[in-house]
Design a protein around this motif. Structure first.
Motif, PDB file in Angstrom:
ATOM      1  N   MET A   1       0.841  -1.162   0.000  1.00 19.11           N
ATOM      2  CA  MET A   1       0.000   0.000   0.000  1.00 19.11           C
ATOM      3  C   MET A   1       0.891   1.231   0.000  1.00 19.11           C
ATOM      4  SD  MET A   1      -2.268   0.969   3.392  1.00 19.11           S
ATOM      5  CE  MET A   1      -1.790  -0.517   4.178  1.00 19.11           C
ATOM      6  N   PRO A   2       0.990   1.890  -1.118  1.00 16.44           N
ATOM      7  CA  PRO A   2       1.846   3.076  -1.189  1.00 16.44           C
ATOM      8  C   PRO A   2       1.182   4.328  -0.636  1.00 16.44           C
ATOM      9  CG  PRO A   2       1.097   2.429  -3.380  1.00 16.44           C
ATOM     10  CD  PRO A   2       0.512   1.471  -2.414  1.00 16.44           C
ATOM     11  N   ILE A   3       1.370   4.566   0.649  1.00 19.48           N
ATOM     12  CA  ILE A   3       0.888   5.805   1.254  1.00 19.48           C
ATOM     13  C   ILE A   3       2.026   6.807   1.129  1.00 19.48           C
ATOM     14  CG2 ILE A   3       0.094   6.918   3.357  1.00 19.48           C
ATOM     15  CD1 ILE A   3      -1.070   4.230   4.186  1.00 19.48           C
ATOM     16  N   THR A   4       1.834   7.767   0.257  1.00 19.71           N
ATOM     17  CA  THR A   4       2.901   8.720  -0.028  1.00 19.71           C
ATOM     18  C   THR A   4       2.769  10.013   0.761  1.00 19.71           C
ATOM     19  OG1 THR A   4       1.678   9.564  -1.938  1.00 19.71           O
ATOM     20  CG2 THR A   4       3.242   7.779  -2.338  1.00 19.71           C
ATOM     21  N   ASP A   5       1.621  10.172   1.430  1.00 25.44           N
ATOM     22  CA  ASP A   5       1.406  11.392   2.201  1.00 25.44           C
ATOM     23  C   ASP A   5       0.586  11.037   3.440  1.00 25.44           C
ATOM     24  OD1 ASP A   5       1.220  14.098   2.943  1.00 25.44           O
ATOM     25  OD2 ASP A   5      -0.555  14.432   1.709  1.00 25.44           O
ATOM     26  N   THR A   6       1.019  11.496   4.591  1.00 21.14           N
ATOM     27  CA  THR A   6       0.236  11.303   5.815  1.00 21.14           C
ATOM     28  C   THR A   6       0.036  12.650   6.490  1.00 21.14           C
ATOM     29  OG1 THR A   6       2.215  10.846   7.112  1.00 21.14           O
ATOM     30  CG2 THR A   6       1.029   8.940   6.253  1.00 21.14           C
ATOM     31  N   ALA A  53      -9.331  -2.213  -2.386  1.00 18.88           N
ATOM     32  CA  ALA A  53      -8.259  -3.195  -2.213  1.00 18.88           C
ATOM     33  C   ALA A  53      -7.350  -3.238  -3.435  1.00 18.88           C
ATOM     34  CB  ALA A  53      -8.855  -4.569  -1.939  1.00 18.88           C
ATOM     35  N   GLU A  54      -7.931  -3.196  -4.614  1.00 23.40           N
ATOM     36  CA  GLU A  54      -7.127  -3.208  -5.842  1.00 23.40           C
ATOM     37  C   GLU A  54      -6.291  -1.939  -5.961  1.00 23.40           C
ATOM     38  OE1 GLU A  54      -9.800  -3.915  -9.093  1.00 23.40           O
ATOM     39  OE2 GLU A  54     -10.412  -5.868  -8.298  1.00 23.40           O
ATOM     40  N   ASP A  55      -6.915  -0.803  -5.703  1.00 19.97           N
ATOM     41  CA  ASP A  55      -6.189   0.467  -5.797  1.00 19.97           C
ATOM     42  C   ASP A  55      -5.052   0.538  -4.782  1.00 19.97           C
ATOM     43  OD1 ASP A  55      -7.897   1.249  -7.806  1.00 19.97           O
ATOM     44  OD2 ASP A  55      -8.988   2.728  -6.600  1.00 19.97           O
ATOM     45  N   MET A  56      -5.259  -0.035  -3.597  1.00 20.81           N
ATOM     46  CA  MET A  56      -4.227   0.016  -2.553  1.00 20.81           C
ATOM     47  C   MET A  56      -2.953  -0.719  -2.977  1.00 20.81           C
ATOM     48  SD  MET A  56      -5.064   1.828   0.089  1.00 20.81           S
ATOM     49  CE  MET A  56      -4.475   1.319   1.666  1.00 20.81           C
ATOM     50  N   LEU A  57      -3.063  -1.618  -3.925  1.00 20.07           N
ATOM     51  CA  LEU A  57      -1.886  -2.360  -4.389  1.00 20.07           C
ATOM     52  C   LEU A  57      -0.980  -1.523  -5.279  1.00 20.07           C
ATOM     53  CD1 LEU A  57      -3.526  -5.792  -5.244  1.00 20.07           C
ATOM     54  CD2 LEU A  57      -2.137  -5.220  -3.235  1.00 20.07           C
ATOM     55  N   ILE A  58      -1.548  -0.582  -6.024  1.00 15.30           N
ATOM     56  CA  ILE A  58      -0.739   0.097  -7.035  1.00 15.30           C
ATOM     57  C   ILE A  58      -0.790   1.625  -6.994  1.00 15.30           C
ATOM     58  CG2 ILE A  58      -0.732  -1.822  -8.667  1.00 15.30           C
ATOM     59  CD1 ILE A  58      -3.045  -0.435 -10.132  1.00 15.30           C
ATOM     60  N   ASP A  59      -1.887   2.198  -6.501  1.00 13.56           N
ATOM     61  CA  ASP A  59      -2.035   3.652  -6.539  1.00 13.56           C
ATOM     62  C   ASP A  59      -1.410   4.312  -5.313  1.00 13.56           C
ATOM     63  OD1 ASP A  59      -3.407   3.341  -8.898  1.00 13.56           O
ATOM     64  OD2 ASP A  59      -5.390   3.669  -8.042  1.00 13.56           O
ATOM     65  N   ASN A  60      -1.217   5.595  -5.406  1.00 16.26           N
ATOM     66  CA  ASN A  60      -0.667   6.391  -4.308  1.00 16.26           C
ATOM     67  C   ASN A  60      -1.800   6.962  -3.474  1.00 16.26           C
ATOM     68  OD1 ASN A  60       2.205   6.311  -5.008  1.00 16.26           O
ATOM     69  ND2 ASN A  60       1.521   7.339  -6.860  1.00 16.26           N
ATOM     70  N   PHE A  61      -1.614   6.923  -2.144  1.00 15.82           N
ATOM     71  CA  PHE A  61      -2.660   7.358  -1.226  1.00 15.82           C
ATOM     72  C   PHE A  61      -2.144   8.353  -0.207  1.00 15.82           C
ATOM     73  CE2 PHE A  61      -4.823   3.732  -2.866  1.00 15.82           C
ATOM     74  CZ  PHE A  61      -6.163   3.955  -2.629  1.00 15.82           C
ATOM     75  N   ARG A  62      -3.088   9.180   0.276  1.00 14.96           N
ATOM     76  CA  ARG A  62      -2.862  10.033   1.437  1.00 14.96           C
ATOM     77  C   ARG A  62      -3.710   9.446   2.570  1.00 14.96           C
ATOM     78  NH1 ARG A  62      -5.353  14.592   0.035  1.00 14.96           N
ATOM     79  NH2 ARG A  62      -3.489  15.439  -0.915  1.00 14.96           N
ATOM     80  N   PHE A  63      -3.130   9.381   3.761  1.00 15.83           N
ATOM     81  CA  PHE A  63      -3.861   8.971   4.949  1.00 15.83           C
ATOM     82  C   PHE A  63      -3.911  10.162   5.883  1.00 15.83           C
ATOM     83  CE2 PHE A  63      -3.820   7.646   9.389  1.00 15.83           C
ATOM     84  CZ  PHE A  63      -4.967   6.866   9.439  1.00 15.83           C
ATOM     85  N   GLU A  64      -5.113  10.487   6.370  1.00 17.21           N
ATOM     86  CA  GLU A  64      -5.220  11.598   7.308  1.00 17.21           C
ATOM     87  C   GLU A  64      -6.240  11.296   8.394  1.00 17.21           C
ATOM     88  OE1 GLU A  64      -7.089  15.223   5.476  1.00 17.21           O
ATOM     89  OE2 GLU A  64      -7.167  13.901   3.727  1.00 17.21           O
ATOM     90  N   THR A  65      -5.963  11.780   9.569  1.00 16.86           N
ATOM     91  CA  THR A  65      -6.937  11.702  10.651  1.00 16.86           C
ATOM     92  C   THR A  65      -7.812  12.948  10.556  1.00 16.86           C
ATOM     93  OG1 THR A  65      -5.391  12.764  12.186  1.00 16.86           O
ATOM     94  CG2 THR A  65      -5.471  10.348  12.196  1.00 16.86           C
ATOM     95  N   LEU A  66      -9.090  12.755  10.798  1.00 13.45           N
ATOM     96  CA  LEU A  66     -10.025  13.864  10.717  1.00 13.45           C
ATOM     97  C   LEU A  66     -10.414  14.398  12.082  1.00 13.45           C
ATOM     98  CD1 LEU A  66     -12.356  12.432   7.938  1.00 13.45           C
ATOM     99  CD2 LEU A  66     -10.387  13.972   7.685  1.00 13.45           C
ATOM    100  N   ASP A  67     -10.623  13.470  13.038  1.00 13.95           N
ATOM    101  CA  ASP A  67     -11.066  13.887  14.359  1.00 13.95           C
ATOM    102  C   ASP A  67     -10.775  12.783  15.364  1.00 13.95           C
ATOM    103  OD1 ASP A  67     -12.151  15.646  16.168  1.00 13.95           O
ATOM    104  OD2 ASP A  67     -14.228  15.365  15.540  1.00 13.95           O
ATOM    105  N   TYR A  68     -10.752  13.143  16.631  1.00 15.32           N
ATOM    106  CA  TYR A  68     -10.567  12.194  17.726  1.00 15.32           C
ATOM    107  C   TYR A  68     -11.740  12.326  18.696  1.00 15.32           C
ATOM    108  CZ  TYR A  68      -5.695  11.739  16.261  1.00 15.32           C
ATOM    109  OH  TYR A  68      -4.551  11.501  15.544  1.00 15.32           O
ATOM    110  N   GLY A  69     -12.061  11.241  19.384  1.00 19.08           N
ATOM    111  CA  GLY A  69     -13.117  11.280  20.383  1.00 19.08           C
ATOM    112  C   GLY A  69     -13.410   9.901  20.910  1.00 19.08           C
ATOM    113  N   THR A  70     -14.590   9.750  21.506  1.00 17.46           N
ATOM    114  CA  THR A  70     -14.995   8.430  21.974  1.00 17.46           C
ATOM    115  C   THR A  70     -15.386   7.583  20.775  1.00 17.46           C
ATOM    116  OG1 THR A  70     -17.330   8.980  22.185  1.00 17.46           O
ATOM    117  CG2 THR A  70     -15.921   9.434  24.116  1.00 17.46           C
ATOM    118  N   LEU A  71     -15.475   6.289  20.964  1.00 19.43           N
ATOM    119  CA  LEU A  71     -15.877   5.417  19.878  1.00 19.43           C
ATOM    120  C   LEU A  71     -17.264   5.788  19.373  1.00 19.43           C
ATOM    121  CD1 LEU A  71     -15.341   3.020  18.045  1.00 19.43           C
ATOM    122  CD2 LEU A  71     -16.247   1.534  19.839  1.00 19.43           C
TER     123      LEU A  71
END
Length: 77
Positions: A1-6, A53-71
């Motif tokens: 999974m190519p995560i190129t930006d976090t 799932a298919e895209d995660m194998l080859i494409d570039n992704f950004r992962f970001e947190t949006l918010d925190y809190g209780t479940l």
């Protein structure tokens, strides 16, 4: 999974859960979810989307947190 930006916001309140967003940087599709835990545990996602799932194998992704809190707060977000 190519995560190129976090973009992980600090969890300043030590909240138990967070919402997140994966953005496919090659086609701009977005996949969001929530997780009870921390951003540095072994969890990545529980998506059942075959396209994701298919895209995660080859494409570039950004992962970001949006918010925190209780479940419950993150499930409602």
């Amino acid at each position: 999974m190519p995560i190129t930006d976090t973009q992980i916001k600090p969890n300043e309140t030590a909240a138990e859960a967070y919402t997140y967003l994966y953005t496919n940087l090659d086609n701009n599709k977005k996949y969001g979810g929530y997780h009870k835990g921390t951003t540095d545990d072994t969890y990545h996602h529980t998506s059942s989307s075959e396209a994701f799932a298919e895209d995660m194998l080859i494409d570039n992704f950004r992962f970001e947190t949006l918010d925190y809190g209780t479940l419950l707060e993150m499930q409602a977000a």
